[in-house]
Scaffold this active site. Structure first.
Site, PDB file in Angstrom:
ATOM      1  N   ARG A  81      -6.540   5.188  -7.255  1.00  0.00           N
ATOM      2  CA  ARG A  81      -7.763   5.753  -7.829  1.00  0.00           C
ATOM      3  C   ARG A  81      -9.015   5.171  -7.178  1.00  0.00           C
ATOM      4  NH1 ARG A  81     -10.957   4.028 -11.964  1.00  0.00           N
ATOM      5  NH2 ARG A  81      -9.482   2.358 -12.443  1.00  0.00           N
ATOM      6  N   ASP A  83      -0.506   3.431   2.597  1.00  0.00           N
ATOM      7  CA  ASP A  83      -0.037   3.415   1.209  1.00  0.00           C
ATOM      8  C   ASP A  83       1.381   3.963   1.194  1.00  0.00           C
ATOM      9  OD1 ASP A  83       0.526   3.968  -1.537  1.00  0.00           O
ATOM     10  OD2 ASP A  83      -1.624   3.932  -1.947  1.00  0.00           O
ATOM     11  N   CYS A 118     -11.829  -6.132  -2.787  1.00  0.00           N
ATOM     12  CA  CYS A 118     -12.290  -5.939  -4.167  1.00  0.00           C
ATOM     13  C   CYS A 118     -11.106  -5.666  -5.082  1.00  0.00           C
ATOM     14  CB  CYS A 118     -13.285  -4.784  -4.238  1.00  0.00           C
ATOM     15  SG  CYS A 118     -14.864  -5.133  -3.456  1.00  0.00           S
ATOM     16  N   ARG A 158      -7.321  -7.799  -5.444  1.00  0.00           N
ATOM     17  CA  ARG A 158      -6.774  -9.041  -5.969  1.00  0.00           C
ATOM     18  C   ARG A 158      -6.728 -10.092  -4.864  1.00  0.00           C
ATOM     19  NH1 ARG A 158      -7.794  -6.842  -9.900  1.00  0.00           N
ATOM     20  NH2 ARG A 158      -6.544  -6.371 -11.752  1.00  0.00           N
ATOM     21  N   GLU A 167      -8.475 -16.940 -10.182  1.00  0.00           N
ATOM     22  CA  GLU A 167      -9.439 -16.155 -10.949  1.00  0.00           C
ATOM     23  C   GLU A 167     -10.560 -17.018 -11.527  1.00  0.00           C
ATOM     24  OE1 GLU A 167     -10.073 -13.028 -11.626  1.00  0.00           O
ATOM     25  OE2 GLU A 167      -8.456 -12.159 -10.451  1.00  0.00           O
ATOM     26  N   HIS A 200     -15.796 -11.359  -9.124  1.00  0.00           N
ATOM     27  CA  HIS A 200     -14.966 -10.278  -9.667  1.00  0.00           C
ATOM     28  C   HIS A 200     -15.825  -9.336 -10.512  1.00  0.00           C
ATOM     29  CE1 HIS A 200     -10.509  -9.344 -10.798  1.00  0.00           C
ATOM     30  NE2 HIS A 200     -11.184  -8.267 -10.460  1.00  0.00           N
TER      31      HIS A 200
END
Length: 214
Positions: free
Chosen positions: A46, A66, A125, A127, A156, A176
């Site tokens: 998406r 992909d 953008c 992980r 994180e 993030h």
């Protein structure tokens, strides 16, 4: 796209020069025209698809890797499906939008950066899981890539004191925050409430993107 445009047009460099009293358009040369360059996308889901469509408006050629898509499916999403090796070797800008899974941990390691023969701008953008940060630092030090725009790190909640990616003119690091807007926060609250209602009603299959299934 914000990171891509900011870094490609060297906005930070231009801003810094103006604040020092400068007023020369070529002080941060060379700045290349974006039109006609190749954007390589890893992960045409998406978000990757949204990036592909926006990139086309700037005249970028868009290629993507992909494994879940066919050539025609990728074309419908605005990209030419190629192999990961071709994305690495043929792109002027590489952007990662893959989900984290067991197949892509440290995918962007020393071998991947060495294969980036066009010295691309590297963006992540998605992980931090997919990026070997030591290899990224080495790639920057050796000039294998022209810069890095990162919205995520491996950790994180990173300890940024003395972090080797900070203090570099060709690196932008954000916390993030790519998802963030007041509208997105409202949407998160609304979706979470709906998901809870669906689950309590015994209709979990109608919930949107349940990450941790119970």
């Amino acid at each position: 796209m914000a990171l891509l445009l900011t870094m490609w047009r060297k906005i930070g460099c231009l801003k810094s020069d103006v604040e020092k009293g400068g007023w020369r358009y070529d002080v941060c040369a060379p700045i290349e025209r974006l039109e006609g360059k190749t954007l390589g996308i890893f992960g045409l889901g998406r978000i990757g698809t949204a990036v592909a469509k926006r990139a086309a408006a700037f005249g970028l050629r868009v290629i993507a890797a992909d494994p879940a898509l066919t050539f025609m499916e990728a074309k419908e999403r605005g990209a030419e499906l190629v192999t990961p090796a071709m994305v690495l070797s043929s792109s002027d800008i590489i952007t990662n939008h893959m989900d984290a899974n067991e197949t892509n941990e440290d995918l962007f390691g020393a071998a991947a950066f060495a294969a980036m023969t066009r010295r691309p701008l590297f963006l992540n953008c998605a992980r931090g899981w997919s990026v070997d940060e030591a290899a990224l630092v080495e790639a920057l030090d050796e000039g294998l890539i022209r810069g890095a725009g990162l919205d995520v790190l491996k950790d994180e909640n990173p300890d940024l004191e003395g972090h080797p990616l900070l203090g570099r003119d060709n690196v932008i690091l954000t916390p993030h925050a790519a998802f963030y807007s007041e509208t997105s926060i409202e949407a998160l609250h609304r979706i979470s409430a709906k998901n809870l209602a669906y689950c309590l009603a015994g209709r979990p299959q109608e919930a949107f993107k349940v990450v941790n299934k119970l």
